[in-house]
Design a protein around this motif. Structure first.
Motif, PDB file in Angstrom:
ATOM      1  N   MET A  34       0.987  -0.948  -0.017  1.00 54.29           N
ATOM      2  CA  MET A  34      -0.230  -0.001  -0.084  1.00 54.29           C
ATOM      3  C   MET A  34       0.837   1.090   0.019  1.00 54.29           C
ATOM      4  N   GLY A  35       0.563   2.231  -0.859  1.00 50.81           N
ATOM      5  CA  GLY A  35       1.507   3.436  -0.978  1.00 50.81           C
ATOM      6  C   GLY A  35       0.599   4.511  -0.994  1.00 50.81           C
ATOM      7  N   TRP A  36       1.312   5.747  -0.903  1.00 50.05           N
ATOM      8  CA  TRP A  36       0.820   7.056  -0.995  1.00 50.05           C
ATOM      9  C   TRP A  36       1.627   7.985  -1.934  1.00 50.05           C
ATOM     10  N   PHE A  37       0.845   8.562  -2.769  1.00 47.50           N
ATOM     11  CA  PHE A  37       1.423   9.429  -3.714  1.00 47.50           C
ATOM     12  C   PHE A  37       0.894  10.943  -3.274  1.00 47.50           C
ATOM     13  N   ALA A  52       4.867  -2.670   2.967  1.00 46.40           N
ATOM     14  CA  ALA A  52       4.489  -3.840   2.655  1.00 46.40           C
ATOM     15  C   ALA A  52       3.593  -4.531   3.321  1.00 46.40           C
ATOM     16  N   TRP A  53       2.505  -5.234   2.711  1.00 48.08           N
ATOM     17  CA  TRP A  53       1.310  -5.956   3.312  1.00 48.08           C
ATOM     18  C   TRP A  53       1.736  -7.327   3.745  1.00 48.08           C
ATOM     19  N   ASP A  54       3.061  -7.748   4.352  1.00 48.29           N
ATOM     20  CA  ASP A  54       3.240  -8.772   4.689  1.00 48.29           C
ATOM     21  C   ASP A  54       3.885  -8.466   6.352  1.00 48.29           C
ATOM     22  N   CYS A  97      -3.770   7.369  -2.210  1.00 45.65           N
ATOM     23  CA  CYS A  97      -3.328   5.946  -1.859  1.00 45.65           C
ATOM     24  C   CYS A  97      -3.682   4.950  -3.038  1.00 45.65           C
ATOM     25  N   ALA A  98      -2.911   4.078  -3.017  1.00 42.20           N
ATOM     26  CA  ALA A  98      -2.779   3.118  -4.065  1.00 42.20           C
ATOM     27  C   ALA A  98      -2.410   1.616  -3.644  1.00 42.20           C
ATOM     28  N   ALA A  99      -2.450   0.826  -4.432  1.00 44.76           N
ATOM     29  CA  ALA A  99      -2.194  -0.951  -3.984  1.00 44.76           C
ATOM     30  C   ALA A  99      -1.511  -1.297  -5.094  1.00 44.76           C
ATOM     31  N   ALA A 100      -0.403  -2.280  -4.781  1.00 43.34           N
ATOM     32  CA  ALA A 100       0.194  -3.039  -5.724  1.00 43.34           C
ATOM     33  C   ALA A 100       0.356  -4.520  -5.543  1.00 43.34           C
ATOM     34  N   ALA A 101       0.490  -5.064  -6.402  1.00 40.18           N
ATOM     35  CA  ALA A 101       0.648  -6.688  -6.115  1.00 40.18           C
ATOM     36  C   ALA A 101       1.984  -7.042  -5.692  1.00 40.18           C
ATOM     37  N   PHE A 102       2.938  -6.191  -5.685  1.00 34.06           N
ATOM     38  CA  PHE A 102       4.269  -6.796  -5.141  1.00 34.06           C
ATOM     39  C   PHE A 102       5.024  -5.705  -4.574  1.00 34.06           C
ATOM     40  N   TRP A 103       6.314  -6.085  -3.796  1.00 33.40           N
ATOM     41  CA  TRP A 103       6.809  -5.348  -2.811  1.00 33.40           C
ATOM     42  C   TRP A 103       8.327  -5.530  -3.376  1.00 33.40           C
ATOM     43  N   PRO A 104       9.249  -4.418  -3.196  1.00 37.98           N
ATOM     44  CA  PRO A 104       8.901  -3.032  -3.127  1.00 37.98           C
ATOM     45  C   PRO A 104       8.170  -2.410  -4.281  1.00 37.98           C
ATOM     46  N   ALA A 105       7.346  -1.445  -4.016  1.00 38.69           N
ATOM     47  CA  ALA A 105       6.776  -0.872  -5.168  1.00 38.69           C
ATOM     48  C   ALA A 105       6.861   0.841  -4.728  1.00 38.69           C
ATOM     49  N   VAL A 106       7.678   1.606  -5.552  1.00 37.64           N
ATOM     50  CA  VAL A 106       7.915   2.836  -5.305  1.00 37.64           C
ATOM     51  C   VAL A 106       7.610   3.873  -6.561  1.00 37.64           C
ATOM     52  N   ARG A 107       7.453   3.278  -7.772  1.00 37.88           N
ATOM     53  CA  ARG A 107       6.992   4.129  -8.855  1.00 37.88           C
ATOM     54  C   ARG A 107       5.532   3.835  -9.159  1.00 37.88           C
TER      55      ARG A 107
END
Length: 124
Positions: A34-37, A52-54, A97-107
């Protein structure tokens, strides 16, 4: 289909604090980050923070917010939080806020799902 709902935000004086919430639903078990932009008028959307969501709960921060912002999560509610302290006028932006399927995710391109955005305004 993951859905993200932003809440929080508002107008605060410089030096103040705000907390943003992001609740995920509809397939949240597919989320690994989960991220914030944020996006200021006339500027590109930029990365702020990610978690990270783990079990590691690893985090990443943009240099501009490190030490002032804290990202966290509450698993039982599938919710991520962005605590923003020592706010500056240059923090004024729409926060997503945004959600990604992998970690790390910064782009930005790493993220598939996005919330609707919430305005943060910091007065000088």
């Amino acid at each position: 289909q993951v859905q993200l709902v932003n809440s929080g935000g508002g107008l605060v004086p410089a030096g103040g604090s705000l907390r943003l919430d992001c609740a995920a639903s509809g397939g949240a078990n597919s989320i690994n980050t989960m991220g914030w932009f944020r996006q200021a008028p006339g500027k590109e959307r930029e990365f702020v923070a990610a978690i990270a969501w783990d079990n590691s709960k690893s985090t990443r921060y943009a240099a501009s917010v490190k030490g002032r912002f804290t990202i966290s999560r509450e698993d039982a509610k599938n919710t991520a939080f962005l605590q923003m302290n020592s706010l500056k006028p240059e923090d004024t932006a729409v926060y997503y806020c945004a959600a990604a399927a992998f970690w790390p995710a910064v782009r930005r391109v790493d993220y598939r799902y996005w919330g609707q955005g919430t305005q943060v305004a910091v007065s000088s």
